[in-house]
Scaffold this motif. Structure first.
Motif, PDB file in Angstrom:
ATOM      1  N   LEU A 559      -5.885  24.209 -12.520  1.00  0.00           N
ATOM      2  CA  LEU A 559      -4.949  24.413 -13.626  1.00  0.00           C
ATOM      3  C   LEU A 559      -3.665  23.614 -13.422  1.00  0.00           C
ATOM      4  O   LEU A 559      -3.126  23.029 -14.364  1.00  0.00           O
ATOM      5  CB  LEU A 559      -4.611  25.902 -13.763  1.00  0.00           C
ATOM      6  CG  LEU A 559      -5.691  26.810 -14.366  1.00  0.00           C
ATOM      7  CD1 LEU A 559      -5.268  28.262 -14.256  1.00  0.00           C
ATOM      8  CD2 LEU A 559      -5.935  26.448 -15.827  1.00  0.00           C
ATOM      9  N   THR A 563      -2.433  20.812 -16.312  1.00  0.00           N
ATOM     10  CA  THR A 563      -1.441  21.361 -17.233  1.00  0.00           C
ATOM     11  C   THR A 563      -0.110  20.629 -17.101  1.00  0.00           C
ATOM     12  O   THR A 563       0.140  19.912 -16.132  1.00  0.00           O
ATOM     13  CB  THR A 563      -1.226  22.857 -16.985  1.00  0.00           C
ATOM     14  OG1 THR A 563      -0.863  23.050 -15.594  1.00  0.00           O
ATOM     15  CG2 THR A 563      -2.470  23.658 -17.307  1.00  0.00           C
ATOM     16  N   ASP A 566       5.428  24.051 -19.911  1.00  0.00           N
ATOM     17  CA  ASP A 566       5.496  25.487 -19.653  1.00  0.00           C
ATOM     18  C   ASP A 566       4.219  26.006 -19.004  1.00  0.00           C
ATOM     19  O   ASP A 566       4.258  26.861 -18.122  1.00  0.00           O
ATOM     20  CB  ASP A 566       5.762  26.229 -20.973  1.00  0.00           C
ATOM     21  CG  ASP A 566       5.972  27.717 -20.749  1.00  0.00           C
ATOM     22  OD1 ASP A 566       6.869  28.074 -19.960  1.00  0.00           O
ATOM     23  OD2 ASP A 566       5.230  28.520 -21.352  1.00  0.00           O
ATOM     24  N   SER A 567       3.079  25.482 -19.419  1.00  0.00           N
ATOM     25  CA  SER A 567       1.801  25.907 -18.827  1.00  0.00           C
ATOM     26  C   SER A 567       1.723  25.536 -17.359  1.00  0.00           C
ATOM     27  O   SER A 567       1.187  26.290 -16.535  1.00  0.00           O
ATOM     28  CB  SER A 567       0.630  25.273 -19.590  1.00  0.00           C
ATOM     29  OG  SER A 567       0.612  25.711 -20.930  1.00  0.00           O
ATOM     30  N   HIS A 568       2.268  24.361 -17.017  1.00  0.00           N
ATOM     31  CA  HIS A 568       2.269  23.933 -15.613  1.00  0.00           C
ATOM     32  C   HIS A 568       3.127  24.874 -14.769  1.00  0.00           C
ATOM     33  O   HIS A 568       2.745  25.242 -13.652  1.00  0.00           O
ATOM     34  CB  HIS A 568       2.811  22.507 -15.523  1.00  0.00           C
ATOM     35  CG  HIS A 568       2.764  21.939 -14.134  1.00  0.00           C
ATOM     36  ND1 HIS A 568       1.580  21.580 -13.503  1.00  0.00           N
ATOM     37  CD2 HIS A 568       3.763  21.672 -13.241  1.00  0.00           C
ATOM     38  CE1 HIS A 568       1.852  21.121 -12.295  1.00  0.00           C
ATOM     39  NE2 HIS A 568       3.160  21.168 -12.107  1.00  0.00           N
ATOM     40  N   LYS A 570       3.739  27.994 -15.400  1.00  0.00           N
ATOM     41  CA  LYS A 570       2.996  29.251 -15.265  1.00  0.00           C
ATOM     42  C   LYS A 570       1.895  29.138 -14.219  1.00  0.00           C
ATOM     43  O   LYS A 570       1.628  30.087 -13.460  1.00  0.00           O
ATOM     44  CB  LYS A 570       2.405  29.654 -16.612  1.00  0.00           C
ATOM     45  CG  LYS A 570       3.448  30.116 -17.622  1.00  0.00           C
ATOM     46  CD  LYS A 570       2.809  30.506 -18.947  1.00  0.00           C
ATOM     47  CE  LYS A 570       3.874  31.002 -19.929  1.00  0.00           C
ATOM     48  NZ  LYS A 570       3.285  31.357 -21.246  1.00  0.00           N
ATOM     49  N   ALA A 571       1.242  27.975 -14.168  1.00  0.00           N
ATOM     50  CA  ALA A 571       0.186  27.773 -13.160  1.00  0.00           C
ATOM     51  C   ALA A 571       0.765  27.796 -11.753  1.00  0.00           C
ATOM     52  O   ALA A 571       0.175  28.361 -10.826  1.00  0.00           O
ATOM     53  CB  ALA A 571      -0.535  26.447 -13.417  1.00  0.00           C
TER      54      ALA A 571
END
Length: 774
Positions: A559, A563, A566-568, A570-571
């Motif tokens: 992930l 990503t 923001d997704s990165h 979160k990962a």
């Protein structure tokens, strides 16, 4: 007027010094500045007498071994992988000590702002080392005082990779005399040619004490937490994985040097047995075991029909070598290690023991790490399926995999763990076959049982059998006497019969008392069975969760790679949470394993508290609870021999109670504080929080079984802190643990800003106990 005249005089002298060009006397400027500040009638300032350095050296670092260990820990904090200590002509006072390391060294700024600054905050703001992210081991600001404790003169030579020269500073501690301001005393610093790319050399001359071989070896005991028996055989320039830390101690007399202590010399030569196993390219197994103490020297090929294998070898496992050193620590049935060596190796093994894995020369984590039980040695030892010592801490070893093309073994995307395929399962089986065969052979040579035998006869039943036997014999005597005439029955026989009958009556009463005791114990066991089933559930939960970590981490790394934005973030946060969860579960793993250990050992409270703090810190951060590093007011806080798992129970129970109390109080920021010290032969630990406190009417009942102030669990709870279930057994168990060692646990007044304080008092280890474990 006199004051004004003095001020003008000093000003003129200062101006003269400042205008002297390159010949500025900085020491004189400081002296004049101090004189000028003393004429300030509106303000006063603290000053430090130079002799304070001597007092701090004597009072902060009492033992010479502690002083040396603090200097070595500074090398560890500097990401050194090797440290060499050379004691030159040091059998008597007046010798020299040279400490050389290959750490990152110091710049001029670091030397001045760090080493030369008393009570620096560097280790507060930067708790981890820059390269290998080691939790710093040295006590804050103690190193320079340790050097003062050891000798009268100090020389520091340091260089880093970026510098074109080395820095040398010379300190003569005799200059730090009374009635002088500390700031006035200067120490010369020079730029000299580099002798190595990076690292620091500390030279202490005119040593205050003599150093025997025994005292040199005892230094190792103080460094056991840092030592690494099996460093990585290869490292990459870009690799930041910690390759380990090795210490070597040399003794030089009349220009002749000998190695006194090193990991290999002090650890491996005391192994009870050296074990080797291999799987060749055909999958066939060989093993060997050597033990000088038990006169064993055997090597053989193992057949499949004796190993629960379908053939004479493995189908997937090829080109594998295992080597391990086996130890049995001193107890009632063994005495294979000298006392101080036993303590050293046992302490080292608790953190570094186990079987590590190397693939094509590189270490594969986390196999063999403290929290990892990949061969289930601790788990099976706790079940007592085999009686010989069989835990991770009984071995220092590694298994080497030669698989350059990754045909059998492949690491996960995170570079941690091997993929759990058939080859890996065969690897586990191979290691357990070799280790089981070895410990069985050692047990046979020692004349020890290998598997347990069970008995279902209770003590009261054995007593009843003995009573019945005596009664039967008495009846036979009386029956034979009934066939005799009164003249044939002697006074002696009559008295013997009465004595036996009296003994029977006493035994009958003992049987009744024993039966009552057994019934009481059964009631207690029924309660403990509930707790044991809970512990088993926790162990099974940890077991299942542990097997999920490789897949979780692998998916998380995937992930992270795919990503962005923001997704990165979160990962990355998910990866951090998974790693924290793994640390948390390992804490329970160690606790469950430690509960199976029967022997008690002296407990280092400072080490225990810091280890506990490291584990619970992520949980505190998630709940906005301020929990600073425990304050250890004294050094060498050792309790009488206890089980380490008991301290796990004590601390985690108090932490759980504090967390619940803080949640109930509804504070925006919770606070927990833990301190430790000694007082009148007792080790004192205070556990403090700012929760909702304990009502006065409940304070006498909190240690009663099944009394709880927690809420009742509900299935509707929306948040984990809304569902605060308490069994009412925690503090009861804690009190039982503490009082069993003649200690006390009490509710005492909390310091300002806090509400509740539990104080634990445990007897301090005596001098005799310390010597017995040293």
């Amino acid at each position: 007027m006199a004051k004004d005249a003095n001020v003008d005089k000093i000003r003129k002298q200062l101006l003269k010094q400042l205008e002297s060009g390159e010949d500025i006397d900085y020491g004189r400027i400081l002296e004049l500045s101090l004189e000028l500040s003393e004429l300030d009638e509106d303000n006063v300032r603290f000053s430090v007498d130079a002799s304070h350095i001597s007092r701090l050296g004597r009072e902060l670092v009492v033992k010479k071994e502690t002083a040396v260990s603090e200097l070595v820990k500074n090398a560890y904090d500097a990401d050194a992988t090797e440290v060499t200590l050379t004691f030159e002509d040091a059998d008597l006072a007046g010798g020299r000590l040279i400490i050389e390391d290959n750490g990152h060294g110091m710049t001029r700024e670091q030397l001045i702002a760090g080493f030369m600054r008393i009570s620096t905050t560097d280790k507060v703001h930067e708790q981890y080392s820059p390269k290998y992210k080691r939790l710093r081991a040295g006590r804050k600001g103690i190193g320079r005082f340790a050097a003062h404790r050891l000798g009268k003169k100090l020389k520091v030579v340091t260089q880093n990779k970026q510098s074109t020269f080395a820095l040398q500073i010379d300190i003569d501690w005799s200059h730090f005399e009374a009635d002088q301001d500390l700031i006035i005393i200067s120490n010369h610093i020079n730029e000299i040619p580099k002798t190595r790319e990076n690292g620091t050399i500390i030279i202490i001359d005119d040593l205050e004490d003599g150093w025997t071989v025994a005292s040199l070896k005892s230094v190792y005991r103080y460094l056991a937490d840092l030592l690494q028996p099996f460093p990585i055989s290869k490292t990459l320039e870009t690799d930041t994985k910690d390759p380990g830390f090795a210490v070597k101690i040399l003794r030089s007399l009349n220009n002749e040097s000998e190695e006194v202590a090193s990991t290999e010399k002090l650890v491996f030569e005391y192994a009870l047995a050296e074990i080797m196993g291999s799987v060749d390219k055909k999958g066939e197994i060989r093993w060997s075991i050597q033990s000088q103490q038990l006169d064993i020297n055997e090597s053989k090929k193992l057949k499949g029909n004796n190993l629960e294998l379908e053939s004479n070898g493995f189908q997937f496992l090829k080109n594998v070598n295992l080597k391990a050193f086996y130890y049995i620590y001193n107890g009632r049935d063994s005495n294979y290690l000298p006392g101080h060596i036993n303590t050293l190796i046992a302490t080292l093994a608790r953190d570094r023991g186990g079987i590590r894995v190397y693939r094509n020369g590189f270490r594969v984590l986390p196999y063999g790490e403290r929290e990892d039980d990949w061969l289930r040695l601790d788990e099976e030892s706790a079940r007592r399926s085999l009686l010989p010592p069989y835990k991770n801490q009984n071995f220092f070893g590694f298994v080497e995999l030669v698989d350059p093309n990754g045909e059998v073994f492949e690491e996960t995307a995170s570079r941690e763990y091997l993929i759990n395929n058939q080859g890996f399962q065969e690897l586990i089986k191979f290691c357990k076959i070799i280790l089981t065969a070895a410990i069985t052979r050692v047990a046979e040579a020692r004349g020890k049982k290998i598997k347990p035998t069970k008995s279902n006869i209770t003590p009261s039943e054995r007593l009843r059998t003995a009573v019945d036997t005596i009664r039967r014999i008495t009846d036979e005597i009386e029956h034979s006497s009934s066939n005799k005439t009164p003249e044939q029955i002697t006074t002696r026989q009559v008295e013997t019969t009465k004595a036996i009958q009296s003994a029977i009556q006493v035994l009958e009463e003992s049987v009744g008392a024993q039966q009552d005791k057994e019934e009481e114990l059964l009631n207690e066991i029924s309660m403990l069975r509930v707790l044991a089933s809970l512990g088993l559930s926790i162990g099974q939960f940890n077991h299942e969760i542990r097997n999920m970590f490789p897949a979780l981490l692998a998916d998380t790394y995937s992930l992270i790679q795919v990503t962005s934005g923001d997704s990165h973030e979160k990962a990355l946060r998910l990866k951090k949470n998974i790693q924290s969860f793994r640390t948390y579960t390992s804490y329970f793993d160690k606790s469950v394993s430690a509960n199976a250990r029967r022997e008690t050992v002296i407990q280092d409270i400072g080490k225990i508290l810091r280890s506990f703090w490291e584990v619970v810190t992520p949980a505190c951060q998630r709940r906005d609870i301020e929990f600073p590093e425990p304050t250890i007011r004294e050094y060498d806080l050792f309790t009488i021999p206890m089980h380490s798992s008991e301290w796990t129970s004590i601390l985690f129970n108090l932490f759980t109670n504090s967390r619940k109390a803080i949640a109930r109080a509804g504070h925006e920021t919770g606070k927990i504080l833990v301190t430790a010290g000694r007082e009148k032969g007792k080790i004192i630990v205070d556990f403090v929080d700012n929760g909702d406190g304990i009502l006065p009417e409940n304070r006498e009942r909190i240690f009663d079984a099944f009394f709880t102030t927690s809420y009742t669990s509900s299935t509707e709870a929306e948040d984990e802190d809304d569902d605060l279930l308490g069994t009412g057994l925690g503090l009861k168990i804690l009190k039982d643990i503490v009082t069993s060692y003649n200690g006390e646990i009490n509710l005492v007044g909390a310091p300002r800003g806090y509400v509740t304080c539990f104080r634990i008092e445990i007897p301090e280890a005596s001098k005799e106990q310390l010597e017995a474990y040293d």
